[in-house]
Scaffold this motif. Structure first.
Motif, PDB file in Angstrom:
ATOM      1  N   SER A  63       0.828  -1.688   0.094  1.00  0.00           N
ATOM      2  CA  SER A  63      -0.190   0.146  -0.269  1.00  0.00           C
ATOM      3  C   SER A  63       1.177   0.946   0.067  1.00  0.00           C
ATOM      4  CB  SER A  63      -0.527   0.063   0.898  1.00  0.00           C
ATOM      5  OG  SER A  63      -0.739   0.320   2.806  1.00  0.00           O
ATOM      6  N   ARG A  66       2.090   2.449  -3.834  1.00  0.00           N
ATOM      7  CA  ARG A  66       0.457   2.522  -4.248  1.00  0.00           C
ATOM      8  C   ARG A  66       0.518   3.680  -4.521  1.00  0.00           C
ATOM      9  NH1 ARG A  66      -3.062  -1.881  -5.293  1.00  0.00           N
ATOM     10  NH2 ARG A  66      -4.998   0.635  -5.637  1.00  0.00           N
ATOM     11  N   THR A  67       1.645   5.301  -4.347  1.00  0.00           N
ATOM     12  CA  THR A  67       2.042   6.538  -4.233  1.00  0.00           C
ATOM     13  C   THR A  67       2.126   6.684  -6.022  1.00  0.00           C
ATOM     14  OG1 THR A  67       2.053   6.495  -2.215  1.00  0.00           O
ATOM     15  CG2 THR A  67       1.910   8.614  -4.208  1.00  0.00           C
ATOM     16  N   LYS A  68       0.911   7.182  -7.032  1.00  0.00           N
ATOM     17  CA  LYS A  68       1.405   7.381  -8.392  1.00  0.00           C
ATOM     18  C   LYS A  68       1.728   9.032  -8.000  1.00  0.00           C
ATOM     19  CE  LYS A  68      -1.009   4.259 -10.634  1.00  0.00           C
ATOM     20  NZ  LYS A  68      -1.493   4.086 -11.651  1.00  0.00           N
ATOM     21  N   ARG A  77      -1.787  14.860 -10.841  1.00  0.00           N
ATOM     22  CA  ARG A  77      -1.494  14.110  -9.512  1.00  0.00           C
ATOM     23  C   ARG A  77      -0.914  13.723  -8.744  1.00  0.00           C
ATOM     24  NH1 ARG A  77      -4.579  10.980 -14.761  1.00  0.00           N
ATOM     25  NH2 ARG A  77      -6.296  12.468 -15.297  1.00  0.00           N
ATOM     26  N   GLY A  79      -1.369  11.113  -5.343  1.00  0.00           N
ATOM     27  CA  GLY A  79      -2.163  10.299  -4.762  1.00  0.00           C
ATOM     28  C   GLY A  79      -3.213  10.018  -5.215  1.00  0.00           C
ATOM     29  N   LYS A  80      -3.947  10.158  -3.929  1.00  0.00           N
ATOM     30  CA  LYS A  80      -5.266  10.160  -4.756  1.00  0.00           C
ATOM     31  C   LYS A  80      -5.788  11.856  -5.095  1.00  0.00           C
ATOM     32  CE  LYS A  80      -6.900   6.655  -3.076  1.00  0.00           C
ATOM     33  NZ  LYS A  80      -8.131   5.764  -1.583  1.00  0.00           N
ATOM     34  N   ARG A  82      -6.001  15.767  -6.892  1.00  0.00           N
ATOM     35  CA  ARG A  82      -6.110  16.096  -8.188  1.00  0.00           C
ATOM     36  C   ARG A  82      -5.790  17.182  -8.463  1.00  0.00           C
ATOM     37  NH1 ARG A  82      -7.925  12.586 -12.517  1.00  0.00           N
ATOM     38  NH2 ARG A  82      -8.239  10.660 -11.367  1.00  0.00           N
TER      39      ARG A  82
END
Length: 154
Positions: A63, A66-68, A77, A79-80, A82
């Protein structure tokens, strides 16, 4: 990295994964904690901590990976979160040597921060939206110069 997502093309994308050297210590800690519980209880409780704690630690490490960080033609962007590029102001690269100060005494408490300690540099993007209480974003990236250049172009 160029990918088509409808009309919004991805200009930069990266995942802030946990490197291989970040896995052994947390996994060892999970094994030691399971061994501590194992020493006190015979039977089912002897193996149960290993079955529970090791998968939980692996899931936590995945987990964390998972950070993008993505820059498209219209938004940033992290993480989540924007941010439309029309509200992205000055983009500043902060190297390893200045990161501690930027994330410590210089950090505004209202800033949006996504920091991964295993990634050296960070980028600080000041916001130009007068209605947003967040003064700037600070986020880790492995390619800060490329991300900052894309944000400056926008």
């Amino acid at each position: 990295m160029n990918q088509d997502r409808g009309a919004d093309r991805t200009l930069h994308a990266e995942r802030l994964y946990v490197p291989w050297w970040g896995w052994p210590l947390p996994l060892l800690a999970a094994v030691l904690l399971a061994a501590e519980v194992h020493m006190g209880y015979p039977g089912v409780r002897a193996w149960l901590p290993y079955v529970v704690l090791l998968p939980l630690m692996i899931a936590w490490l995945i987990s964390m990976s998972r950070t993008k960080v993505e820059v498209t033609e219209t938004e940033l962007r992290v993480g989540k979160a924007r941010l439309p590029l029309r509200f992205a102001g000055e983009a500043e690269v902060i190297g390893r040597d200045r990161k501690r100060k930027a994330l410590g005494p210089e950090l505004d408490p209202a800033a949006f921060v996504v920091h991964r300690g295993w990634v050296g540099p960070v980028v600080r993007v000041h916001l130009t939206d007068p209605d947003d209480p967040t003064p700037y974003w600070v986020f880790s990236t492995r390619k800060p110069e490329a991300v900052a250049a894309l944000l400056r172009k926008a």
